[in-house]
Scaffold this motif. Structure first.
Motif, PDB file in Angstrom:
ATOM      1  N   ARG A  17       0.825  -1.211   0.000  1.00  0.00           N
ATOM      2  CA  ARG A  17       0.000   0.000   0.000  1.00  0.00           C
ATOM      3  C   ARG A  17       0.859   1.261   0.000  1.00  0.00           C
ATOM      4  NH1 ARG A  17      -3.056  -3.072   3.719  1.00  0.00           N
ATOM      5  NH2 ARG A  17      -2.148  -1.938   5.488  1.00  0.00           N
ATOM      6  N   SER A  18       2.127   1.134   0.517  1.00  0.00           N
ATOM      7  CA  SER A  18       2.981   2.310   0.617  1.00  0.00           C
ATOM      8  C   SER A  18       3.656   2.674  -0.697  1.00  0.00           C
ATOM      9  CB  SER A  18       4.067   2.074   1.676  1.00  0.00           C
ATOM     10  OG  SER A  18       5.094   1.239   1.173  1.00  0.00           O
ATOM     11  N   GLN A  19       3.492   1.820  -1.714  1.00  0.00           N
ATOM     12  CA  GLN A  19       4.196   2.099  -2.964  1.00  0.00           C
ATOM     13  C   GLN A  19       3.761   3.418  -3.592  1.00  0.00           C
ATOM     14  OE1 GLN A  19       5.077  -0.950  -5.775  1.00  0.00           O
ATOM     15  NE2 GLN A  19       4.484  -2.587  -4.382  1.00  0.00           N
ATOM     16  N   GLN A  21       3.067   6.088  -1.877  1.00  0.00           N
ATOM     17  CA  GLN A  21       3.333   7.189  -0.961  1.00  0.00           C
ATOM     18  C   GLN A  21       4.580   7.975  -1.365  1.00  0.00           C
ATOM     19  OE1 GLN A  21       3.635   5.566   2.957  1.00  0.00           O
ATOM     20  NE2 GLN A  21       1.444   5.180   3.162  1.00  0.00           N
ATOM     21  N   VAL A  23       7.869   9.767   0.046  1.00  0.00           N
ATOM     22  CA  VAL A  23       8.755   9.597   1.197  1.00  0.00           C
ATOM     23  C   VAL A  23       9.763  10.733   1.212  1.00  0.00           C
ATOM     24  CG1 VAL A  23      10.574   8.156   2.192  1.00  0.00           C
ATOM     25  CG2 VAL A  23       8.489   7.107   1.308  1.00  0.00           C
ATOM     26  N   SER A  44       9.193  10.571  -4.863  1.00  0.00           N
ATOM     27  CA  SER A  44       7.868  10.253  -5.372  1.00  0.00           C
ATOM     28  C   SER A  44       7.757   8.732  -5.509  1.00  0.00           C
ATOM     29  CB  SER A  44       7.662  10.930  -6.730  1.00  0.00           C
ATOM     30  OG  SER A  44       7.741  12.345  -6.593  1.00  0.00           O
ATOM     31  N   PRO A  45       6.580   8.215  -5.791  1.00  0.00           N
ATOM     32  CA  PRO A  45       6.478   6.768  -6.009  1.00  0.00           C
ATOM     33  C   PRO A  45       7.445   6.326  -7.108  1.00  0.00           C
ATOM     34  CG  PRO A  45       4.299   7.724  -5.797  1.00  0.00           C
ATOM     35  CD  PRO A  45       5.268   8.877  -5.850  1.00  0.00           C
TER      36      PRO A  45
END
Length: 341
Positions: A17-19, A21, A23, A44-45
């Motif tokens: 699910r964090s892909q 997001q 960071v 970015s992703p």
């Protein structure tokens, strides 16, 4: 402490699910001669074909990286000296480094959740093309795997030298690269291997690797192959003097802008000696037609399957402490610590 692989496997759905997001990562930049700082970096992703890696460890090079940090890379080498995933340009500011291990937290099914080695600068989270990732085998822990780039250098040097069964080998310079070069020579059947360094404290590392350490006054003569890894004129002269008739000095040192004096008088010509440059930027000619850079790296990683090599990565510095620790690391005569994230 739980195994990183298990930790990430158990959170697989959360990581998937964090892909998407964004960071905010932290990266080390060299900004002036001898001055480094940690800067934020927005990730970015990852794009298709890229992976996001959460770094576990990275290694510091007191050879090349020290010259980068001190601004000693000659302008003529700025293009050739670029690291694969370097950011910025020589001389400053530049994000430089080439030895990191971590866990893939976003990417394709092939790499997701895997521990990998990547030629990337010091940074706590980063993106890299999946083509540049090397999956680590279960028997090589992430901490030890940061030696992969140096092991690759040592392996390539042996290919340049043509080291073979029963050879008499000397290594001059007991830094990380020199110790790994001697270690590989010791693994070849029947070889007589010794290593020397002007710092007697390095003897403890040689002993842990099962390598004979000799002082400057006890350097054995008549070596068919002498690897020079001290990056000093004095070390190079020691290497030349220790060669047998028609022996070879494999020059592994890089001197940057520092001048080097080489004594080619005396018996250099009458003994028909050779000085051979070995540089990891190209696969050695002996294997170049069969192997690519990634093949060589994977072989080097497989050769890190020995617990004794943990002696070379015993000391660590926390990533956030790296800017203040680097001046001490550059001036120390001991092996550099690894970086812990």
């Amino acid at each position: 402490m739980s195994d990183p692989q298990s930790r990430f496997d158990s959170n697989a759905q959360r990581l998937r699910r964090s892909q998407g997001q964004i960071v905010v990562a932290r990266a080390l930049w060299y900004v002036k001669p001898g001055i480094a700082e940690v800067r934020p970096e927005r990730l970015s992703p990852p794009s298709p074909g890229e992976a996001r890696i959460a770094t576990e460890y990275s290694a510091i090079s007191r050879g090349t990286e020290r010259m980068v940090a001190l601004g000693e890379v000659p302008q003529s080498e700025w293009a050739r000296m670029r690291a694969p995933l370097q950011a910025g340009d020589f001389s400053f500011p530049v994000k430089y480094g080439y030895s990191a291990t971590g866990v893939v937290t976003a990417g394709s099914e092939k790499f997701f959740g895997k521990r990998v080695f990547v030629l990337h600068p010091h940074q706590d989270h980063f993106h890299a093309p999946e083509a540049l990732l090397a999956i680590l085998p279960d028997n090589v822990p992430s901490r030890r795997a940061v030696l992969a780039a140096n092991m690759e250098t040592a392996l390539n040097a042996h290919w340049d030298a043509g080291t073979t069964i029963g050879d008499r080998v000397l290594v001059v310079g007991a830094g990380i690269v020199g110790l790994l070069t001697a270690y590989l020579a010791r693994r070849i059947a029947g070889t007589d291997v010794a290593i020397t360094d002007i710092n007697p404290a390095r003897a403890k590392y040689a002993e842990k690797l099962g390598i004979k350490f000799v002082s400057g006054t006890d350097v054995p003569a008549s070596n068919r192959i002498v690897f020079h890894a001290s990056a000093t004129s004095g070390g190079l002269e020691t290497a030349i003097n220790a060669c047998a008739f028609e022996g070879s000095v494999i020059e592994m040192s890089w001197y940057g802008t520092n001048p080097v004096t080489v004594n080619l008088g005396g018996a250099f010509h009458s003994r028909r000696l050779k000085i051979i440059s070995s540089q990891v930027g190209h696969v050695a000619p002996l294997h170049r037609s069969q192997l690519k850079h990634k093949d060589r790296l994977e072989r080097a990683i497989a050769m890190l399957d020995d617990d004794r090599l943990d002696a070379l990565v015993a000391d660590a510095v926390n990533f956030e402490d790296l800017p203040t620790a680097l001046p001490r690391i550059w001036s120390s005569s001991d092996l550099p610590p690894i970086v812990r994230y």
